[in-house]
Design a protein around this motif. Structure first.
Motif, PDB file in Angstrom:
ATOM      1  N   ASN A   1      -3.996 -54.993 -23.530  1.00 58.80           N
ATOM      2  CA  ASN A   1      -3.395 -54.808 -22.210  1.00 58.80           C
ATOM      3  C   ASN A   1      -3.114 -56.135 -21.505  1.00 58.80           C
ATOM      4  OD1 ASN A   1      -3.210 -51.926 -22.074  1.00 58.80           O
ATOM      5  ND2 ASN A   1      -5.444 -51.863 -21.902  1.00 58.80           N
TER       6      ASN A   1
ATOM      7  N   SER B   1      -5.737 -48.672 -25.650  1.00 59.65           N
ATOM      8  CA  SER B   1      -7.168 -48.379 -25.548  1.00 59.65           C
ATOM      9  C   SER B   1      -8.021 -49.643 -25.535  1.00 59.65           C
ATOM     10  CB  SER B   1      -7.605 -47.485 -26.718  1.00 59.65           C
ATOM     11  OG  SER B   1      -7.342 -48.119 -27.964  1.00 59.65           O
TER      12      SER B   1
ATOM     13  N   TYR C   1       4.001 -53.031 -30.551  1.00 66.75           N
ATOM     14  CA  TYR C   1       4.849 -52.523 -29.475  1.00 66.75           C
ATOM     15  C   TYR C   1       5.953 -53.529 -29.138  1.00 66.75           C
ATOM     16  CZ  TYR C   1       6.298 -51.230 -24.763  1.00 66.75           C
ATOM     17  OH  TYR C   1       7.039 -50.914 -23.660  1.00 66.75           O
TER      18      TYR C   1
ATOM     19  N   GLU D   1       3.671 -48.756 -19.734  1.00 65.45           N
ATOM     20  CA  GLU D   1       3.046 -47.768 -18.858  1.00 65.45           C
ATOM     21  C   GLU D   1       2.053 -46.938 -19.665  1.00 65.45           C
ATOM     22  OE1 GLU D   1       4.330 -44.202 -15.731  1.00 65.45           O
ATOM     23  OE2 GLU D   1       5.853 -45.334 -16.852  1.00 65.45           O
ATOM     24  N   GLY D   2       0.875 -46.787 -19.152  1.00 70.34           N
ATOM     25  CA  GLY D   2      -0.178 -46.071 -19.876  1.00 70.34           C
ATOM     26  C   GLY D   2      -1.079 -46.992 -20.676  1.00 70.34           C
ATOM     27  N   GLY D   3      -0.553 -48.145 -21.076  1.00 71.98           N
ATOM     28  CA  GLY D   3      -1.355 -49.159 -21.728  1.00 71.98           C
ATOM     29  C   GLY D   3      -1.920 -48.755 -23.072  1.00 71.98           C
TER      30      GLY D   3
ATOM     31  N   SER E   1      -1.991 -57.138 -14.622  1.00 72.66           N
ATOM     32  CA  SER E   1      -1.680 -55.862 -15.263  1.00 72.66           C
ATOM     33  C   SER E   1      -2.313 -54.730 -14.467  1.00 72.66           C
ATOM     34  CB  SER E   1      -2.219 -55.854 -16.697  1.00 72.66           C
ATOM     35  OG  SER E   1      -2.250 -54.540 -17.216  1.00 72.66           O
ATOM     36  N   ASP E   2      -1.720 -53.552 -14.519  1.00 74.32           N
ATOM     37  CA  ASP E   2      -2.330 -52.405 -13.853  1.00 74.32           C
ATOM     38  C   ASP E   2      -3.325 -51.698 -14.765  1.00 74.32           C
ATOM     39  OD1 ASP E   2      -0.729 -51.154 -15.666  1.00 74.32           O
ATOM     40  OD2 ASP E   2       0.345 -49.899 -14.222  1.00 74.32           O
ATOM     41  N   ARG E   3      -3.615 -52.309 -15.926  1.00 76.33           N
ATOM     42  CA  ARG E   3      -4.519 -51.691 -16.891  1.00 76.33           C
ATOM     43  C   ARG E   3      -5.843 -52.439 -16.963  1.00 76.33           C
ATOM     44  NH1 ARG E   3      -3.785 -46.885 -17.639  1.00 76.33           N
ATOM     45  NH2 ARG E   3      -5.019 -47.065 -19.548  1.00 76.33           N
TER      46      ARG E   3
ATOM     47  N   SER F   1       4.816 -56.623 -22.231  1.00 77.22           N
ATOM     48  CA  SER F   1       3.660 -55.748 -22.418  1.00 77.22           C
ATOM     49  C   SER F   1       2.677 -56.047 -21.293  1.00 77.22           C
ATOM     50  CB  SER F   1       3.031 -56.024 -23.795  1.00 77.22           C
ATOM     51  OG  SER F   1       2.048 -55.079 -24.122  1.00 77.22           O
TER      52      SER F   1
END
Length: 304
Positions: free
Chosen positions: A183, A178, A213, A174-176, A128-130, A171
């Motif tokens: 994430n 908190s 989500y 984008e933005g993930g 993940s990019d988060r 999932s």
């Protein structure tokens, strides 16, 4: 190694018993099927099958996905479980991985990954990019670089092909979120011509926000198999999520007598309410699911 045994830790030195759940998915309502008994072997996957092995790594997660002659690993448990994961992969005939997914950088998911990377070639690593970072993630990234594996960031909407199966990342968006657990990389696997009989959802440690989500997205619908989120925590597997995905089989990767109370009574009750057949690694050891020609087979390595 013989086909009827796993060369693993003491309590799995040999297969004690196996329970096979045969569910003829075509034409039957969710939850129907006959219960049979047979051996859990280390034979290669049948041609055309999707095989998912939920490896018993204690309080953690690690899942081997085999499809169309290719092999993919999702997470590898804690650092001390890395050698056991490698042994399991080899017992299933895996000497090279076409891909490896790190759902999120918690120790019980990413910890064993460097051991796997050092033991066999891995073509591509998905993350993940988060990611929040940390020492374990740093060790993981160092191992990826040393082994020269390709590193790919994925998120909601990305589509992949794993062997004969199609993958959609549900999932994180984008933005993930908190919370780090939310994430987690969640992957929907679709296998075979009938989407009603070949859908598998693996959600890492995703909790209520990520589940909400996914429940509002376009990929909802009945599942053949769900890997229950966050080891059966009460903050995952929400009623909304289950109402939108309704799994026939639910697998909980969890440690015996863990200090978290996983899986919680609330989660088990929710799964029973929607008619899911529940399998647990703390009670039944490795859980191996085969989807083939409209049938679903579950074999376990323990006698729980």
């Amino acid at each position: 190694m013989s086909n009827g045994a796993y060369a693993r830790r003491g309590h799995l030195a040999r297969v004690v018993a196996a329970v096979i759940l045969m569910v003829t998915l075509l034409g039957l309502p969710s939850g129907c099927g006959a219960l049979a008994v047979g051996p859990a072997t280390a034979e290669p996957p049948p041609s055309g099958a999707l095989v998912l092995s939920f490896i018993d790594v204690g309080q953690g997660g690690s899942t081997l996905v085999q499809s169309g002659g290719e092999s993919f690993l999702i997470d590898a448990g804690r650092p001390e479980e890395g050698p056991e994961v490698v042994d399991f992969l080899r017992s299933r005939g895996v000497e090279e991985l076409d891909g490896l997914v790190v759902t999120h950088p918690d120790a019980d998911h990413i910890g064993g990954v460097p051991e796997v990377l050092g033991a066999m070639p891995v073509q591509e690593v998905y993350v993940s990019d988060r990611s929040p970072g940390g020492s374990l993630e740093a060790a993981f990234l160092e191992a990826v670089e040393e082994e020269e594996a390709e590193l790919t960031e994925v998120g909601a909407g990305d589509e992949l092909v794993w062997g004969a199966s199609e993958i959609t990342v549900l999932s994180p968006p984008e933005g993930g979120f908190s919370e780090d657990n939310d994430n987690s990389v969640a992957t929907l696997i679709e296998h075979g011509p009938d989407p009603e009989t070949g859908r598998v959802l693996l959600t890492g440690d995703a909790e209520a926000r990520a589940e909400e989500y996914m429940s509002q997205g376009p990929e909802t619908g009945p599942l053949a198999v769900l890997k229950v989120g966050h080891h059966g925590s009460s903050t995952s597997t929400t009623p909304l999520f289950l109402s939108r995905f309704r799994p026939q089989v639910a697998v909980i990767s969890v440690g015996e007598d863990n200090g978290y109370g996983h899986p919680t009574p609330q989660t088990l009750r929710r799964l029973r309410t929607v008619g899911s057949e529940v399998f647990r690694t703390d009670e039944q050891g490795d859980v191996i699911v085969t989807l083939h020609e409209g049938e679903l087979e579950v074999a376990v390595s323990g006698d729980g």
